[in-house]
Design an enzyme around this catalytic site. Sequence first.
Site, short mmCIF file in Angstrom:
data_model
loop_
_atom_site.label_atom_id
_atom_site.label_comp_id
_atom_site.label_asym_id
_atom_site.label_seq_id
_atom_site.Cartn_x
_atom_site.Cartn_y
_atom_site.Cartn_z
N TYR A 27 8.77 6.06 9.57
CA TYR A 27 9.56 5.10 10.32
C TYR A 27 10.49 5.76 11.34
O TYR A 27 11.11 5.07 12.15
CB TYR A 27 10.39 4.20 9.38
CG TYR A 27 9.53 3.35 8.45
CD1 TYR A 27 8.16 3.28 8.61
CD2 TYR A 27 10.10 2.60 7.45
CE1 TYR A 27 7.37 2.52 7.78
CE2 TYR A 27 9.31 1.82 6.60
CZ TYR A 27 7.94 1.79 6.78
OH TYR A 27 7.16 1.03 5.95
N ASP A 44 8.19 -3.18 -3.12
CA ASP A 44 7.81 -4.59 -3.03
C ASP A 44 6.84 -4.98 -4.14
O ASP A 44 6.89 -6.09 -4.67
CB ASP A 44 7.18 -4.91 -1.66
CG ASP A 44 8.23 -5.36 -0.66
OD1 ASP A 44 9.42 -5.03 -0.86
OD2 ASP A 44 7.89 -6.05 0.32
N ASP A 52 -1.38 5.90 -4.42
CA ASP A 52 -2.32 4.81 -4.70
C ASP A 52 -2.42 4.56 -6.20
O ASP A 52 -2.44 3.42 -6.67
CB ASP A 52 -3.70 5.09 -4.08
CG ASP A 52 -4.19 6.50 -4.33
OD1 ASP A 52 -3.39 7.36 -4.72
OD2 ASP A 52 -5.40 6.75 -4.12
N LYS A 78 1.03 11.67 -1.48
CA LYS A 78 -0.42 11.79 -1.45
C LYS A 78 -0.78 13.22 -1.04
O LYS A 78 -1.28 13.49 0.06
CB LYS A 78 -1.05 10.74 -0.51
CG LYS A 78 -1.24 9.43 -1.28
CD LYS A 78 -2.10 8.42 -0.61
CE LYS A 78 -3.55 8.78 -0.47
NZ LYS A 78 -4.33 8.67 -1.73
#
Length: 370
Positions: free
Chosen positions: A143, A255, A227, A194
């Site tokens: 971001y 979330d 994941d 990851k």
Amino acid sequence: MASNRKVMVLPGDGIGNEVMQANMKIIDWLAKHRSLGFDLSEGLVGGAAYDVHGTPLTDETLADSIASDAVLFGAVGTPKYDGVPFEVRPEAGLLRLRKEMDLFANLRPAMVFPTLVDASTLKPEVVSGLDIMILRELCGGSYFAEPRGIDDLGDGTKRGYDTNAYTTPEIERIGRVGMELARKRDGRLTSVEKANVMHSGVLWRQVMTALHAAEGEGVALSHMYADNCAMQLVRNPKQFDVIVTDNLFGDLLSDCAAMLTGSLGMLPSASLGTPDPETGLPKAMYEPVHGSAPDIAGKGLANPLAQFLSFAMMLRYSFDQADEAGLVEKAVNMALESKRTGDIMAPGCEQTDTDGMTKAVLDAMDRLAR
Ligand code: NAD
């Protein structure tokens, strides 16, 4: 009531205003019944600031926020500004606040209140008693890191790109907060990235491992791919204690954890910076995880509990008022026994609106204070 607790109040847009107004009633109750006062200032942020100043955050509001001991934030965003440039979108005001206050540690607890076990879409045995903390890095990664942008390729097509970059100190400082939180809880920290496909993930894992070896006494560190973590969060969320992860994965995983608790309207958050060398207190902002909910804004239907629980986090982390924080949290649970807003409605409960839910919490505070 005057005090040395300087709080900047930024209600923002949509239901941000409604839940903040409700929060003021909790603040009034504490002033009246616990002589706990705050030195409150209020400012505009998001679309509300853009309407008046043509920017989602003025330099003055930013300076006032930086000078305060804590910022209490509602929510920003309005569909009215969907078409305006990225830099002046309501959400840019929030991103700028986080960046300029250097609020690099975002704490998002996901707790299932005993009264709300049935509000989750998951089976009661999977979520009952759930109490996990997601710690998201908030100032770096995709971001913010450069280069980012949209380039015109000159052949009628474009290229949009963001960079997921992290430096050793950025990973170390969030890792330290993670270990500190784990020590105060169940002592388990899961670092999520990851490393199988991303260089930033490889470095993240190396730095976390080295930091843990050097400073991790009393903390059990494990690593997980993002994941897999998303899958484990819905398969068996109680396996986690504290999860520490980067900005992008933290956004998604928190979330996902939100739905374990039944509703976005229940989830508080704290964003903390580096502790002040004199007071030991970090710069801090407290806000519900939910957005401005344009679909229900202005109807008085918003669930104010995430806002109240964010305020409780402010009491605990910025002002060392653990008793009052506990009182608000207990009152929330008690209020949920009989009253529910639409987002968490359950059979046998009475459906109410923002005002009704707020009154139920205030009544519970009265009863608990007796
Ligand atoms: P949202 O969180 O505003 O709403 C998602 C859904 O959850 C909606 O159906 C909404 O009605 C419901 N909901 C959210 N909070 C609720 C509450 N307290 N009580 C009852 N129901 C609630 O997310 P969105 O719709 O994706 O975004 C709307 C706007 O908010 C966008 O402009 C977005 O950019 C912004 N946003 C802001 C923040 C923030 O200020 N921190 C966070 C997320 C989204």
